[in-house]
Design a protein around this motif. Structure first.
Motif, PDB file in Angstrom:
ATOM      1  N   LEU A 101      39.060  44.798  21.859  1.00 44.47           N
ATOM      2  CA  LEU A 101      38.663  44.680  23.274  1.00 44.47           C
ATOM      3  C   LEU A 101      39.879  44.630  24.189  1.00 44.47           C
ATOM      4  O   LEU A 101      39.934  45.334  25.207  1.00 44.47           O
ATOM      5  CB  LEU A 101      37.840  43.409  23.496  1.00 44.47           C
ATOM      6  N   PHE A 102      40.846  43.787  23.869  1.00 47.14           N
ATOM      7  CA  PHE A 102      41.997  43.611  24.759  1.00 47.14           C
ATOM      8  C   PHE A 102      42.883  44.860  24.787  1.00 47.14           C
ATOM      9  O   PHE A 102      43.474  45.174  25.813  1.00 47.14           O
ATOM     10  CB  PHE A 102      42.791  42.354  24.375  1.00 47.14           C
ATOM     11  N   ARG A 103      42.941  45.581  23.660  1.00 41.37           N
ATOM     12  CA  ARG A 103      43.708  46.840  23.643  1.00 41.37           C
ATOM     13  C   ARG A 103      43.021  47.901  24.500  1.00 41.37           C
ATOM     14  O   ARG A 103      43.645  48.557  25.325  1.00 41.37           O
ATOM     15  CB  ARG A 103      43.851  47.334  22.200  1.00 41.37           C
ATOM     16  N   GLU A 104      41.694  48.051  24.303  1.00 40.06           N
ATOM     17  CA  GLU A 104      40.962  49.118  24.989  1.00 40.06           C
ATOM     18  C   GLU A 104      40.805  48.840  26.489  1.00 40.06           C
ATOM     19  O   GLU A 104      40.892  49.760  27.301  1.00 40.06           O
ATOM     20  CB  GLU A 104      39.559  49.285  24.367  1.00 40.06           C
ATOM     21  N   VAL A 105      40.559  47.584  26.854  1.00 40.30           N
ATOM     22  CA  VAL A 105      40.257  47.267  28.255  1.00 40.30           C
ATOM     23  C   VAL A 105      41.525  47.010  29.064  1.00 40.30           C
ATOM     24  O   VAL A 105      41.645  47.450  30.203  1.00 40.30           O
ATOM     25  CB  VAL A 105      39.316  46.040  28.341  1.00 40.30           C
ATOM     26  N   LEU A 106      42.489  46.283  28.468  1.00 37.43           N
ATOM     27  CA  LEU A 106      43.663  45.842  29.234  1.00 37.43           C
ATOM     28  C   LEU A 106      44.978  46.457  28.757  1.00 37.43           C
ATOM     29  O   LEU A 106      46.003  46.282  29.409  1.00 37.43           O
ATOM     30  CB  LEU A 106      43.796  44.311  29.147  1.00 37.43           C
ATOM     31  N   GLY A 107      44.950  47.148  27.604  1.00 37.18           N
ATOM     32  CA  GLY A 107      46.205  47.659  27.058  1.00 37.18           C
ATOM     33  C   GLY A 107      47.088  46.539  26.527  1.00 37.18           C
ATOM     34  O   GLY A 107      48.309  46.682  26.419  1.00 37.18           O
ATOM     35  N   VAL A 108      46.483  45.387  26.195  1.00 30.39           N
ATOM     36  CA  VAL A 108      47.223  44.219  25.697  1.00 30.39           C
ATOM     37  C   VAL A 108      47.069  44.139  24.179  1.00 30.39           C
ATOM     38  O   VAL A 108      45.961  44.234  23.664  1.00 30.39           O
ATOM     39  CB  VAL A 108      46.682  42.919  26.350  1.00 30.39           C
ATOM     40  N   GLU A 109      48.194  43.986  23.473  1.00 33.27           N
ATOM     41  CA  GLU A 109      48.154  43.849  22.011  1.00 33.27           C
ATOM     42  C   GLU A 109      48.024  42.372  21.633  1.00 33.27           C
ATOM     43  O   GLU A 109      48.900  41.572  21.967  1.00 33.27           O
ATOM     44  CB  GLU A 109      49.419  44.431  21.376  1.00 33.27           C
ATOM     45  N   VAL A 110      46.933  42.008  20.975  1.00 27.93           N
ATOM     46  CA  VAL A 110      46.750  40.634  20.493  1.00 27.93           C
ATOM     47  C   VAL A 110      47.375  40.542  19.103  1.00 27.93           C
ATOM     48  O   VAL A 110      47.018  41.312  18.203  1.00 27.93           O
ATOM     49  CB  VAL A 110      45.247  40.262  20.423  1.00 27.93           C
ATOM     50  N   GLN A 111      48.324  39.626  18.945  1.00 31.25           N
ATOM     51  CA  GLN A 111      48.996  39.470  17.652  1.00 31.25           C
ATOM     52  C   GLN A 111      48.050  38.808  16.659  1.00 31.25           C
ATOM     53  O   GLN A 111      47.536  37.724  16.907  1.00 31.25           O
ATOM     54  CB  GLN A 111      50.266  38.624  17.808  1.00 31.25           C
ATOM     55  N   LEU A 112      47.812  39.472  15.527  1.00 25.66           N
ATOM     56  CA  LEU A 112      46.949  38.923  14.470  1.00 25.66           C
ATOM     57  C   LEU A 112      47.806  38.521  13.278  1.00 25.66           C
ATOM     58  O   LEU A 112      48.817  39.154  13.013  1.00 25.66           O
ATOM     59  CB  LEU A 112      45.903  39.959  14.055  1.00 25.66           C
ATOM     60  N   PRO A 113      47.435  37.509  12.512  1.00 26.94           N
ATOM     61  CA  PRO A 113      46.293  36.636  12.768  1.00 26.94           C
ATOM     62  C   PRO A 113      46.561  35.699  13.947  1.00 26.94           C
ATOM     63  O   PRO A 113      47.714  35.356  14.225  1.00 26.94           O
ATOM     64  CB  PRO A 113      46.157  35.837  11.464  1.00 26.94           C
ATOM     65  N   ILE A 114      45.494  35.291  14.618  1.00 28.89           N
ATOM     66  CA  ILE A 114      45.603  34.341  15.722  1.00 28.89           C
ATOM     67  C   ILE A 114      45.910  32.961  15.144  1.00 28.89           C
ATOM     68  O   ILE A 114      45.393  32.587  14.087  1.00 28.89           O
ATOM     69  CB  ILE A 114      44.297  34.330  16.547  1.00 28.89           C
TER      70      ILE A 114
END
Length: 598
Positions: A266-279
Motif C-alpha cells: 500500500l505505502f509503495r503504490e500510494v505514496l512511493g514510500v518503502e516500508v522496511q520489513l520486517p517491522i
C-alpha cells in the motif's frame, strides 16, 4: 441560462491534457474556479477532480455569443468548453500540472449557473469547519479533500487486489444484528415485525467472521461499516470503516507476515514510500515502560526512565508515598529545555493534571550546571546527583517526574512526552514509523465494574503457558494479541482466537460471566464451536485513520466524505432528526419526555 450538452462528449479531464496534445482539439467540462475579464480576452481557470486547466476566450476565436457568455462566467458555474491546446502564451505556472499549456476556446456551453458560494472553494480553506460541514457538497469540491478521497478509494482498491491475490474471499456480514452489550454501546434499530425487539448495528464483524472460519472459508476479508454509540470525542465517528480479515490454521507470525507485506504494498503504490520489513516488534510491557503508551511514537526519543530504586530512600513525601503505596517514580528528560520559563513549566503541570496527576516534580539544569528544582530541599546532595545521573541529565536539560500508581504515571508521562515533542517540533512529518505491539495483558481490572474485563474481546487466546494463571493470577496472563502502530496511532489490531471450549469457558469465568449469561450473549458462536472449529486469528484496520495518516491530515473528518461532528450529528443533512408519530406508532414506540435540569 443553462444549456444541455447536446451530444457534446468530454474528451479529457483537465489535467489529462498534456503538452503532447498541443495543436489538437479537446472538450473539457467542469467548474469555473475563477474568471478574469481583460476586455478583449477572458481567462478562466477550469477545475475538475483532476485539477485545473487555463482556458482563453478571445474575440475572433469564438463567436460573439460565446464571447459574451464567457464574460458572464462566475465561480462555480459548470461549463463545457471545446478548444485547441496551445503552449502558454504567458509565463509557465510551475504550481499547476497543466502550467505549460492552455486551451484556446472556440465553443462554450454554460451547463449550470451557480449562486455565490458561502465560502471560496480553494485549497487549505480558512473557513470554519462548522460552515464547511454544513455545505459539505461544496467543501468536497476543494482539491485537497478530493485528493484525500481519491487516495482513500485507491487504498480500498489496492487492499482488495492484494488480499484477493493472497487467497482471501470478500464476504459481507450482516448489518442488522443482535445486541451484545460487552464493549461500547450499540446503536439499536427497532423491528416493526417483532414489536418490542431490536436489532443492533455491528460494532465489528467479529462473531460472524469467526463463524466463517468455522464454516471453512479459510481466509476472509471485508471493507466493513461499523457503528459505536460512544461518548463524545473530537476525532471519533459514530460510523467508521474497517479493513477486516480472519485467517484459519495460522498463528501470530502468519498474520503479521501477510499484513506487513500488505502495508509495504500500500505505502509503495500510494505514496512511493518503502516500508522496511520486517517491522519492529515490541512487547506491551516494554512499550509502556519506555514510552508510557501502547501506541508509541518512535520518531523521537525522550523515553521514560524508572527512578524508583534511585529515590526509594529519599525524604520527598511525593516520591516516598507513591512507592509505599506500591506505585513508581518515573521521569523524562526534555533535552535543551532547562531554561524553560516557570510559567511554561506550570502549564506542563496543568497539562499533567488533566491526565490524573496530582502534579509534576522537576529539575532544571542550567547551562552553568547549577540546578533549579521544585523539590531540592527534600533531597540530599548525593541523592540529587544520583537522580540526575540516572536521568542522563546534562547542562541545559529539563527533567520532569511523576509519582503515583504505575498505570497513572505511564499515562501522564506518555502524554507529556508527546506534548513536549509537539512544542519542541521533534516530529518528522515525512517519516512513517511502524511498530507491532505484542503480548498485551489478556485482562484489565475495571474499578467501575469491580471485575476483570477483556482488554481486546472475550475470544482472545492467552499464551498457552499462561493459561493456568487464569485461576491464580488473571491480571498476569498475556494475550496472543497484536496492534500495528504508525507514528503514535494504533491503525489496526487483532489476536489469535480461542478455539478450545475449555479455554473459552475459563475465559468467561475470569470475566465473571455465568455460563448461561455467556450463552445468552454469544450462544450461536459457542454452539458453532461444538462442530469442529479450526485454530484462527484475525486483524482489523481503521481505514479512516490509516488514510488520515497517509494523507498527513490532523482529523479523520478530512478523509470521510460526509462525516459527523463531535455530538454524532450531521450539520448538512441534520441527522439525527425527529420522525412522524405514525412511524413511531407502527413500531410501537412512545417517546418519554426528558425532564429538564433544574
Amino acid at each position: 441560462m443553462a444549456e444541455s450538452m447536446y451530444g457534446l462528449k468530454r474528451t479529457h479531464r483537465c489535467t489529462e491534457v498534456t503538452k503532447e496534445e498541443i495543436g489538437s482539439t479537446v472538450t473539457l467540462m467542469g467548474w469555473v474556479q475563477k474568471s478574469r475579464n481583460k476586455g478583449g480576452i477572458v481567462f478562466v481557470d477550469l477545475r475538475d477532480r483532476s485539477g485545473i486547466m487555463q482556458i482563453i476566450f478571445e474575440n475572433g476565436d469564438i463567436d460573439e455569443e460565446g464571447f459574451e457568455k464567457a464574460g458572464r462566467l462566475r465561480s462555480e458555474f459548470v461549463i463545457a468548453v471545446t478548444g485547441r491546446v496551445e503552449a502558454r502564451s504567458g509565463a509557465v505556472n510551475e504550481n499547476l500540472k497543466t502550467g505549460e499549456i492552455e486551451v484556446r476556446a472556440n465553443a462554450l456551453r454554460i451547463l449550470s449557473e451557480s449562486e455565490t458560494p458561502p465560502f471560496p472553494v480553494e485549497e487549505n480553506s480558512k473557513t470554519r469547519e462548522e460552515v464547511r460541514l454544513k455545505y459539505r457538497y461544496l467543501d468536497l469540491r476543494r482539491p485537497d479533500l478530493q485528493r484525500n478521497l481519491i487516495m482513500r478509494s485507491q487504498v480500498a482498491v489496492l487492499v482488495r487486489q492484494f488480499l484477493a491475490n493472497e487467497g482471501f474471499l470478500e464476504i459481507e456480514t450482516p448489518i442488522l444484528n443482535k445486541s451484545t452489550p460487552e464493549g461500547a454501546r450499540d446503536y439499536l434499530v427497532p423491528s416493526r415485525v417483532h414489536p418490542g425487539s431490536f436489532y443492533a448495528l455491528p460494532q465489528s464483524p467479529q462473531i460472524f467472521k469467526q463463524l466463517l472460519m468455522c464454516s471453512g472459508y479459510d481466509r476472509y476479508f471485508q471493507i466493513a461499516k461499523c457503528f459505536r454509540d460512544e461518548d463524545l470525542r473530537a476525532d471519533r465517528q459514530p460510523e467508521f470503516t474497517q479493513i477486516d480479515m480472519e485467517l484459519s490454521f495460522v498463528d501470530v507470525d502468519d498474520v503479521i507476515d501477510v499484513n506487513e507485506r500488505m502495508l509495504a504494498f500500500l505505502f509503495r503504490e500510494v505514496l512511493g514510500v518503502e516500508v522496511q520489513l520486517p517491522i519492529q516488534r515490541m512487547t506491551w510491557i516494554e512499550a509502556m515502560n519506555r514510552f508510557g503508551s501502547d501506541k508509541p511514537d518512535l520518531r523521537f526519543g525522550m523515553e521514560l526512565t524508572d527512578v524508583s530504586e534511585v529515590v526509594k530512600g529519599c525524604e520527598f513525601a511525593v516520591f516516598k508515598n507513591a512507592l509505599e503505596a506500591g506505585g513508581s517514580v518515573r521521569g523524562i528528560n526534555a533535552k535543551g529545555q532547562g531554561a524553560m520559563p516557570r510559567k511554561k513549566i506550570d502549564k506542563l503541570v496543568e497539562f499533567a493534571k488533566g491526565y490524573g496527576a496530582k502534579g509534576l516534580a522537576y529539575i532544571a539544569i542550567q547551562e552553568d550546571g547549577s540546578v533549579k528544582s521544585s523539590f531540592a530541599k527534600f533531597m540530599q546532595e548525593e541523592e540529587m546527583k544520583a537522580l540526575i545521573e540516572a536521568m542522563q541529565g546534562e547542562a541545559g536539560d529539563l527533567l520532569l517526574f511523576a509519582a503515583d500508581k504505575t498505570k497513572l504515571v505511564w499515562d501522564v508521562l506518555g502524554a507529556l512526552r508527546l506534548e513536549l515533542a509537539r512544542q519542541m517540533e521533534l516530529f518528522d512529518k515525512d517519516e512513517y514509523r511502524f511498530v507491532w505491539i505484542t503480548e498485551f495483558p489478556l485482562l484489565e481490572w475495571s474499578e467501575e465494574e469491580q471485575r476483570f474485563t477483556a482488554m481486546h474481546h472475550p475470544f482472545t487466546m492467552p499464551f498457552e503457558e499462561d493459561i493456568p494463571l487464569l485461576d491464580t493470577d488473571p491480571g498476569a496472563v498475556r494475550a496472543k494479541a497484536y496492534d500495528i502502530v504508525l507514528n503514535g496511532n494504533e491503525i489496526g489490531g487483532g489476536s489469535v482466537r480461542i478455539h478450545q471450549n475449555d479455554v473459552q469457558e475459563k475465559m468467561f469465568e475470569a470475566l465473571g460471566f455465568e455460563k448461561a449469561q455467556a450463552y445468552k450473549q454469544f450462544g450461536f458462536l459457542l454452539d458453532a464451536f461444538k462442530y469442529g472449529v479450526p485454530p484462527h486469528a484475525g486483524l482489523a484496520y481503521g481505514l479512516d485513520r490509516m488514510v488520515m495518516l497517509m494523507a498527513k491530515e490532523e482529523s479523520i473528518r478530512e478523509v470521510i466524505a460526509f462525516p459527523k461532528v463531535k455530538d454524532a450529528s450531521c450539520l448538512m443533512s441534520e441527522a439525527p432528526n425527529t420522525v412522524d408519530v405514525k412511524q413511531l406508532d407502527e413500531l410501537g414506540i412512545a417517546l418519554k419526555a426528558q425532564e429538564s435540569e433544574q
